[in-house]
Design an enzyme around this catalytic site. Structure first.
Site, PDB file in Angstrom:
ATOM      1  N   HIS A  16       0.873  -1.198   0.000  1.00 49.69           N
ATOM      2  CA  HIS A  16       0.000   0.000   0.000  1.00 49.69           C
ATOM      3  C   HIS A  16       0.901   1.235   0.000  1.00 49.69           C
ATOM      4  O   HIS A  16       1.489   1.583   1.018  1.00 49.69           O
ATOM      5  CB  HIS A  16      -0.905   0.007   1.244  1.00 49.69           C
ATOM      6  CG  HIS A  16      -1.877   1.151   1.273  1.00 49.69           C
ATOM      7  ND1 HIS A  16      -3.216   0.969   1.545  1.00 49.69           N
ATOM      8  CD2 HIS A  16      -1.731   2.484   1.085  1.00 49.69           C
ATOM      9  CE1 HIS A  16      -3.847   2.130   1.508  1.00 49.69           C
ATOM     10  NE2 HIS A  16      -2.949   3.081   1.234  1.00 49.69           N
ATOM     11  N   HIS A  18       1.573   5.369  -1.681  1.00 48.06           N
ATOM     12  CA  HIS A  18       1.199   6.556  -2.477  1.00 48.06           C
ATOM     13  C   HIS A  18       2.466   7.150  -3.079  1.00 48.06           C
ATOM     14  O   HIS A  18       3.342   7.607  -2.351  1.00 48.06           O
ATOM     15  CB  HIS A  18       0.502   7.597  -1.591  1.00 48.06           C
ATOM     16  CG  HIS A  18      -0.759   7.075  -0.984  1.00 48.06           C
ATOM     17  ND1 HIS A  18      -1.977   7.163  -1.612  1.00 48.06           N
ATOM     18  CD2 HIS A  18      -0.986   6.413   0.177  1.00 48.06           C
ATOM     19  CE1 HIS A  18      -2.910   6.593  -0.859  1.00 48.06           C
ATOM     20  NE2 HIS A  18      -2.331   6.128   0.231  1.00 48.06           N
ATOM     21  N   LYS A 102      -9.182  -0.416  -5.863  1.00 54.32           N
ATOM     22  CA  LYS A 102      -9.229   0.191  -4.534  1.00 54.32           C
ATOM     23  C   LYS A 102     -10.545   0.920  -4.312  1.00 54.32           C
ATOM     24  O   LYS A 102     -10.957   1.736  -5.141  1.00 54.32           O
ATOM     25  CB  LYS A 102      -8.072   1.194  -4.387  1.00 54.32           C
ATOM     26  CG  LYS A 102      -8.055   2.004  -3.096  1.00 54.32           C
ATOM     27  CD  LYS A 102      -7.637   1.159  -1.899  1.00 54.32           C
ATOM     28  CE  LYS A 102      -7.805   1.914  -0.582  1.00 54.32           C
ATOM     29  NZ  LYS A 102      -6.795   2.948  -0.385  1.00 54.32           N
ATOM     30  N   HIS A 139     -10.559   0.840   1.690  1.00 52.67           N
ATOM     31  CA  HIS A 139     -10.369   1.847   2.743  1.00 52.67           C
ATOM     32  C   HIS A 139     -11.587   1.707   3.654  1.00 52.67           C
ATOM     33  O   HIS A 139     -12.679   2.138   3.300  1.00 52.67           O
ATOM     34  CB  HIS A 139     -10.271   3.266   2.165  1.00 52.67           C
ATOM     35  CG  HIS A 139     -10.008   4.310   3.217  1.00 52.67           C
ATOM     36  ND1 HIS A 139      -8.835   5.036   3.276  1.00 52.67           N
ATOM     37  CD2 HIS A 139     -10.754   4.719   4.276  1.00 52.67           C
ATOM     38  CE1 HIS A 139      -8.883   5.848   4.326  1.00 52.67           C
ATOM     39  NE2 HIS A 139     -10.030   5.679   4.943  1.00 52.67           N
ATOM     40  N   HIS A 177      -4.639  -0.660   5.682  1.00 51.06           N
ATOM     41  CA  HIS A 177      -4.206   0.094   6.875  1.00 51.06           C
ATOM     42  C   HIS A 177      -5.142  -0.113   8.069  1.00 51.06           C
ATOM     43  O   HIS A 177      -5.778   0.806   8.553  1.00 51.06           O
ATOM     44  CB  HIS A 177      -4.005   1.587   6.577  1.00 51.06           C
ATOM     45  CG  HIS A 177      -4.992   2.233   5.649  1.00 51.06           C
ATOM     46  ND1 HIS A 177      -6.349   2.116   5.800  1.00 51.06           N
ATOM     47  CD2 HIS A 177      -4.797   3.006   4.567  1.00 51.06           C
ATOM     48  CE1 HIS A 177      -6.939   2.789   4.837  1.00 51.06           C
ATOM     49  NE2 HIS A 177      -6.032   3.340   4.071  1.00 51.06           N
ATOM     50  N   ASP A 250       1.498   2.650   3.541  1.00 54.54           N
ATOM     51  CA  ASP A 250       0.628   3.818   3.391  1.00 54.54           C
ATOM     52  C   ASP A 250       1.457   5.100   3.416  1.00 54.54           C
ATOM     53  O   ASP A 250       0.984   6.142   3.868  1.00 54.54           O
ATOM     54  CB  ASP A 250      -0.476   3.849   4.455  1.00 54.54           C
ATOM     55  CG  ASP A 250      -1.599   4.819   4.096  1.00 54.54           C
ATOM     56  OD1 ASP A 250      -1.709   5.196   2.915  1.00 54.54           O
ATOM     57  OD2 ASP A 250      -2.353   5.214   5.008  1.00 54.54           O
TER      58      ASP A 250
HETATM   59  C1  NCD Z   1      -3.569   9.060   2.068  1.00 50.27           C
HETATM   60  C2  NCD Z   1      -3.116  10.127   1.067  1.00 50.27           C
HETATM   61  O1  NCD Z   1      -2.631  11.192   1.490  1.00 50.27           O
HETATM   62  O2  NCD Z   1      -3.217   9.883  -0.151  1.00 50.27           O
HETATM   63  N1  NCD Z   1      -3.596   9.644   3.378  1.00 50.27           N
HETATM   64  C3  NCD Z   1      -3.537   8.985   4.559  1.00 50.27           C
HETATM   65  O3  NCD Z   1      -3.677   9.610   5.605  1.00 50.27           O
HETATM   66  N2  NCD Z   1      -3.332   7.688   4.616  1.00 50.27           N
HETATM   67  C4  NCD Z   1      -4.884   8.504   1.650  1.00 50.27           C
HETATM   68  C5  NCD Z   1      -5.286   7.254   2.394  1.00 50.27           C
HETATM   69  O4  NCD Z   1      -4.679   6.191   2.232  1.00 50.27           O
HETATM   70  O5  NCD Z   1      -6.241   7.317   3.178  1.00 50.27           O
HETATM   71 ZN    ZN Z   2      -3.267   5.069   1.660  1.00 51.29          ZN
END
Ligand code: NCD
Ligand code: ZN
Length: 354
Positions: A16, A18, A102, A139, A177, A250
């Site tokens: 996971h 970003h 997702k 999520h 998460h 995450d």
């Molecule tokens: C994530 C993001 O900033 O893209 N933020 C987070 O707090 N985890 C989005 C997500 O996974 O909820």
């Molecule tokens: Zn995330």
């Protein structure tokens, strides 16, 4: 027996992640490529990655941003909307271009506005995913204004996840998460087809980190950190060796200016020290023998992929490791996750030889 100073494990994956886009992508992807073999790349860009063709375009951007010679493999995901085309999802998965879809409940988190309001609208897509064995990444938070933010995960399980599971008993679901004891209990109650990612930060911080002694925006993420009993339940789950739990960082970079604000963004940028943090946690729990499973073996098993052939060597240093320096970009700085404890385990080598 004392703790050995060196540990060799299969190279980990991040289930996971970003990676963002543009210059930010260029600057953050090397941190992932440094330690991880693969990562499930989240699709919550603006605009979101909805169709397979969008995922292919995004994957090209990621490849272009990788350091020369890197073998890092991005596993692409699609962002579920109420208009998602089931046949596009099927084709993307069967061609190997897309690994998962997702779910963002609309309004739940960063760039979730295009997400799903009514889960029954996506049942035709879930039916195809169940048929072809494609993982559905969730999520897991409700967004109702009258539900307390600390209860949103548990409420999601009761009111959303259990009905979906009943409708689609064979669907592969990853609860992303995970942050609560209720979530751990739910995943452990499922005989098969259900797993969860756990972040490094939810193994380390509880909600006091965020709120005691002044508000600490760099500990704000979604789902928000819960009380201590939940953190302990997560630590027990991941260090038990249970195959249903695997790492998803995450890692979610935002500029400091966007976090240190009257309405600060959710997300913790943790990927630089994830391996060190997780190793420290497993050492504290006397479970270093379970570290490889959580970091490197359980995820591929659930996704039906081979484990990485490269090996990662970890070395324990007596002295605490230096914290990574802030990431500095023309548009601002990004602070790394501070685990509020000394870290000792460092990645000393990555080898492709057995
Ligand atoms: C994530 C993001 O900033 O893209 N933020 C987070 O707090 N985890 C989005 C997500 O996974 O909820
Ligand atoms: Zn995330």
């Amino acid at each position: 027996m004392g703790i050995s100073n060196s540990l060799t494990i299969t190279q980990p994956d991040d289930w996971h992640l970003h990676l963002r886009s543009g210059e930010l992508l260029q600057r953050v992807v090397p941190y992932s490529a440094q330690h991880f073999g693969r990562a499930i790349v989240m699709p919550n860009l603006q605009p979101p990655v909805v169709r397979t063709v969008d995922a292919l375009n995004y994957r090209e951007q990621i490849f272009a941003a990788l350091p020369a010679g890197s073998h890092f493999k991005p596993l692409m995901t699609l962002y579920m909307t109420e208009q998602t085309d089931a046949e596009d999802v099927r084709a993307g998965y069967l061609s190997g271009d897309v690994a998962a879809v997702k779910l963002y409940p609309a309004g739940a988190t960063t760039n979730s506005d295009a997400g799903v309001k009514d889960l029954t609208k996506i049942y035709p897509v879930l039916a195809v995913m169940e048929e072809i064995g494609m993982p559905f990444l969730v999520h897991g938070e409700v967004v109702d204004a009258d539900v307390d933010i600390f209860d949103r995960e548990a409420m999601f399980i009761e009111t959303k996840l259990i009905p979906v599971r009943k409708q689609f008993p064979k669907l592969k679901i990853v609860f992303e998460h995970l942050t609560t004891k209720e979530g751990v209990d739910y995943v452990q109650s499922c005989a098969e087809n259900t797993a969860a990612t756990v972040t490094p930060h939810h193994l380390v911080i509880n909600r006091n980190a965020l709120l005691v002694g002044g508000i600490k925006p760099h500990y704000y993420c979604l789902p928000v950190a819960k009380r201590e009993s939940h953190r302990l339940a997560l630590r027990a789950a991941v260090t038990s060796g249970d195959q249903r739990f695997f790492l998803g960082t995450d890692s979610a970079p935002h500029f400091d200016g966007a976090k240190e604000a009257a309405c600060g963004c959710a997300g913790i940028f943790n990927v630089a020290n994830t391996v060190s943090v997780v190793a420290e946690v497993f050492e504290q729990e006397n479970a270093l023998d379970k570290l490889e499973g959580f970091l490197s073996l359980h995820g591929p098993a659930f996704y039906g992929l081979p484990v990485n052939t490269a090996k990662l060597q970890l070395t324990r240093n007596e002295a605490a490791l230096a914290a990574p320096a802030k990431l500095v970009l023309p548009d601002g700085e990004i602070t790394h996750f501070d685990p509020m404890m000394d870290l000792h385990w460092d990645v000393s080598d990555i080898s492709t030889a057995d």
